[in-house]
Design a protein around this motif. Structure first.
Motif, PDB file in Angstrom:
ATOM      1  N   GLY A  21       1.008  -1.263  -0.051  1.00  0.00           N
ATOM      2  CA  GLY A  21      -0.143   0.023   0.078  1.00  0.00           C
ATOM      3  C   GLY A  21       0.666   1.093   0.030  1.00  0.00           C
ATOM      4  N   PHE A  22       0.138   2.384   0.522  1.00  0.00           N
ATOM      5  CA  PHE A  22       0.887   3.669   0.393  1.00  0.00           C
ATOM      6  C   PHE A  22       1.020   3.995   2.147  1.00  0.00           C
ATOM      7  CE2 PHE A  22      -1.022   3.858  -3.366  1.00  0.00           C
ATOM      8  CZ  PHE A  22      -0.118   4.125  -4.471  1.00  0.00           C
ATOM      9  N   GLU A  23       2.036   4.666   2.132  1.00  0.00           N
ATOM     10  CA  GLU A  23       2.490   5.452   3.476  1.00  0.00           C
ATOM     11  C   GLU A  23       2.714   7.198   3.461  1.00  0.00           C
ATOM     12  OE1 GLU A  23       2.556   5.490   7.658  1.00  0.00           O
ATOM     13  OE2 GLU A  23       2.474   3.712   6.458  1.00  0.00           O
ATOM     14  N   PHE A  24       1.939   7.906   4.167  1.00  0.00           N
ATOM     15  CA  PHE A  24       2.233   9.305   4.013  1.00  0.00           C
ATOM     16  C   PHE A  24       3.094   9.701   5.296  1.00  0.00           C
ATOM     17  CE2 PHE A  24      -1.703   8.880   1.537  1.00  0.00           C
ATOM     18  CZ  PHE A  24      -1.427   9.764   0.665  1.00  0.00           C
ATOM     19  N   VAL A  25       4.184  10.183   4.999  1.00  0.00           N
ATOM     20  CA  VAL A  25       5.241  10.496   6.090  1.00  0.00           C
ATOM     21  C   VAL A  25       5.441  12.087   6.058  1.00  0.00           C
ATOM     22  CG1 VAL A  25       7.478  10.296   7.203  1.00  0.00           C
ATOM     23  CG2 VAL A  25       6.341   8.389   5.962  1.00  0.00           C
ATOM     24  N   ASP A  26       5.399  12.839   7.238  1.00  0.00           N
ATOM     25  CA  ASP A  26       5.743  14.046   7.401  1.00  0.00           C
ATOM     26  C   ASP A  26       7.303  14.284   7.154  1.00  0.00           C
ATOM     27  OD1 ASP A  26       3.210  14.875   8.209  1.00  0.00           O
ATOM     28  OD2 ASP A  26       3.555  14.731  10.487  1.00  0.00           O
ATOM     29  N   PHE A  27       7.363  15.377   6.352  1.00  0.00           N
ATOM     30  CA  PHE A  27       8.676  15.679   5.788  1.00  0.00           C
ATOM     31  C   PHE A  27       9.591  16.151   7.054  1.00  0.00           C
ATOM     32  CE2 PHE A  27      12.234  18.417   4.247  1.00  0.00           C
ATOM     33  CZ  PHE A  27      12.700  17.621   3.120  1.00  0.00           C
ATOM     34  N   ASP A  28       8.931  16.770   8.197  1.00  0.00           N
ATOM     35  CA  ASP A  28       9.697  17.090   9.308  1.00  0.00           C
ATOM     36  C   ASP A  28      10.032  15.777  10.094  1.00  0.00           C
ATOM     37  OD1 ASP A  28       9.604  19.725   8.551  1.00  0.00           O
ATOM     38  OD2 ASP A  28       7.573  20.012   9.749  1.00  0.00           O
ATOM     39  N   GLN A  29       9.497  14.921  10.020  1.00  0.00           N
ATOM     40  CA  GLN A  29       9.751  13.584  10.918  1.00  0.00           C
ATOM     41  C   GLN A  29      10.782  12.583  10.167  1.00  0.00           C
ATOM     42  OE1 GLN A  29       8.394  13.070  14.034  1.00  0.00           O
ATOM     43  NE2 GLN A  29       7.492  15.167  13.823  1.00  0.00           N
ATOM     44  N   LEU A  30      11.308  13.016   9.129  1.00  0.00           N
ATOM     45  CA  LEU A  30      12.382  12.260   8.259  1.00  0.00           C
ATOM     46  C   LEU A  30      13.506  12.380   9.077  1.00  0.00           C
ATOM     47  CD1 LEU A  30      11.651  12.688   4.495  1.00  0.00           C
ATOM     48  CD2 LEU A  30      11.242  10.580   6.027  1.00  0.00           C
ATOM     49  N   VAL A  31      14.235  11.483   9.520  1.00  0.00           N
ATOM     50  CA  VAL A  31      15.734  11.512  10.188  1.00  0.00           C
ATOM     51  C   VAL A  31      16.552  11.147   9.024  1.00  0.00           C
ATOM     52  CG1 VAL A  31      17.142  10.465  11.569  1.00  0.00           C
ATOM     53  CG2 VAL A  31      14.776  10.916  12.286  1.00  0.00           C
ATOM     54  N   ASP A  32      16.257  10.028   8.014  1.00  0.00           N
ATOM     55  CA  ASP A  32      17.483   9.577   7.128  1.00  0.00           C
ATOM     56  C   ASP A  32      16.668   8.941   6.128  1.00  0.00           C
ATOM     57  OD1 ASP A  32      19.851   9.233   6.038  1.00  0.00           O
ATOM     58  OD2 ASP A  32      20.259   7.592   7.001  1.00  0.00           O
ATOM     59  N   VAL A  33      17.194   9.304   4.862  1.00  0.00           N
ATOM     60  CA  VAL A  33      16.733   8.736   3.359  1.00  0.00           C
ATOM     61  C   VAL A  33      17.904   7.871   2.954  1.00  0.00           C
ATOM     62  CG1 VAL A  33      15.487   8.909   1.459  1.00  0.00           C
ATOM     63  CG2 VAL A  33      15.022  10.035   3.299  1.00  0.00           C
ATOM     64  N   LYS A  34      17.849   6.759   2.499  1.00  0.00           N
ATOM     65  CA  LYS A  34      18.905   6.000   1.779  1.00  0.00           C
ATOM     66  C   LYS A  34      18.549   5.313   0.583  1.00  0.00           C
ATOM     67  CE  LYS A  34      21.865   5.584   5.968  1.00  0.00           C
ATOM     68  NZ  LYS A  34      22.765   4.584   6.893  1.00  0.00           N
ATOM     69  N   LEU A  35      19.095   5.595  -0.595  1.00  0.00           N
ATOM     70  CA  LEU A  35      18.582   4.819  -1.693  1.00  0.00           C
ATOM     71  C   LEU A  35      19.184   3.219  -1.375  1.00  0.00           C
ATOM     72  CD1 LEU A  35      19.460   7.699  -4.368  1.00  0.00           C
ATOM     73  CD2 LEU A  35      17.358   6.911  -3.283  1.00  0.00           C
ATOM     74  N   GLU A  36      18.417   2.300  -2.052  1.00  0.00           N
ATOM     75  CA  GLU A  36      18.700   0.868  -1.920  1.00  0.00           C
ATOM     76  C   GLU A  36      19.624   0.589  -3.065  1.00  0.00           C
ATOM     77  OE1 GLU A  36      17.816  -1.141   0.749  1.00  0.00           O
ATOM     78  OE2 GLU A  36      16.916   0.726   1.719  1.00  0.00           O
ATOM     79  N   SER A  37      19.276   1.146  -4.229  1.00  0.00           N
ATOM     80  CA  SER A  37      20.127   0.621  -5.491  1.00  0.00           C
ATOM     81  C   SER A  37      20.510   1.783  -6.373  1.00  0.00           C
ATOM     82  CB  SER A  37      19.321  -0.171  -6.259  1.00  0.00           C
ATOM     83  OG  SER A  37      18.105   0.255  -6.886  1.00  0.00           O
ATOM     84  N   GLY A  38      21.378   1.618  -7.223  1.00  0.00           N
ATOM     85  CA  GLY A  38      21.671   2.774  -8.115  1.00  0.00           C
ATOM     86  C   GLY A  38      20.949   2.955  -9.530  1.00  0.00           C
ATOM     87  N   GLY A  39      20.167   1.874  -9.553  1.00  0.00           N
ATOM     88  CA  GLY A  39      19.435   1.969 -10.980  1.00  0.00           C
ATOM     89  C   GLY A  39      20.282   1.284 -11.933  1.00  0.00           C
ATOM     90  N   GLU A  40      19.514   1.404 -13.259  1.00  0.00           N
ATOM     91  CA  GLU A  40      20.235   0.937 -14.245  1.00  0.00           C
ATOM     92  C   GLU A  40      21.519   1.783 -14.778  1.00  0.00           C
ATOM     93  OE1 GLU A  40      19.051   0.448 -19.146  1.00  0.00           O
ATOM     94  OE2 GLU A  40      17.449   0.988 -17.558  1.00  0.00           O
TER      95      GLU A  40
END
Length: 121
Positions: free
Chosen positions: A96-115
């Motif tokens: 499904g979907f999840e809505f997250v407040d931008f102010d509550q984000l602590v870290d965002v890490k990309l899982e893969s580098g793509g093609e």
């Protein structure tokens, strides 16, 4: 010489505990321990915004660490939309979907580098 006067003997020999001490120990054990939100430096916010944009534009999966007083929780998925007005990030997950407040984000890490290795900086 008495054993009470050697090393830690004075404290080891007196095992008395006042009722106030027991009460305070029990309060401490049952008390919920809340953590405060970490202060994120401006450079870290830029990295978070950049990773959000890469996940949105290139549909790259990412892991999002979201702050909560009782303990941070993690969301894994792809950013589908970013609302600058409401300061919310919509993340598409497997279930499904999840809505997250931008102010509550602590870290965002990309899982893969793509093609083409877009995330390899």
């Amino acid at each position: 010489m008495s054993k009470k006067l050697e090393a830690n003997g004075l404290w080891e020999s007196s095992r008395m505990m006042l009722p106030q001490h027991k009460e305070r120990i029990n309060e401490h054990r049952t008390q919920n321990h809340y953590q405060s939100k970490p202060i994120i430096h401006e450079d870290e916010w830029e990295i978070i915004a950049q990773n959000l944009e890469l996940s949105l534009n290139y549909t790259l999966p990412a892991s999002f660490e979201v702050f909560d007083e009782s303990g941070n929780w993690y969301v894994y998925g792809i950013v589908t939309s970013i609302s600058t007005f409401g300061k919310k990030v919509k993340i598409e997950m497997d279930d499904g979907f999840e809505f997250v407040d931008f102010d509550q984000l602590v870290d965002v890490k990309l899982e893969s580098g793509g093609e083409y290795g877009e995330a390899d900086f």
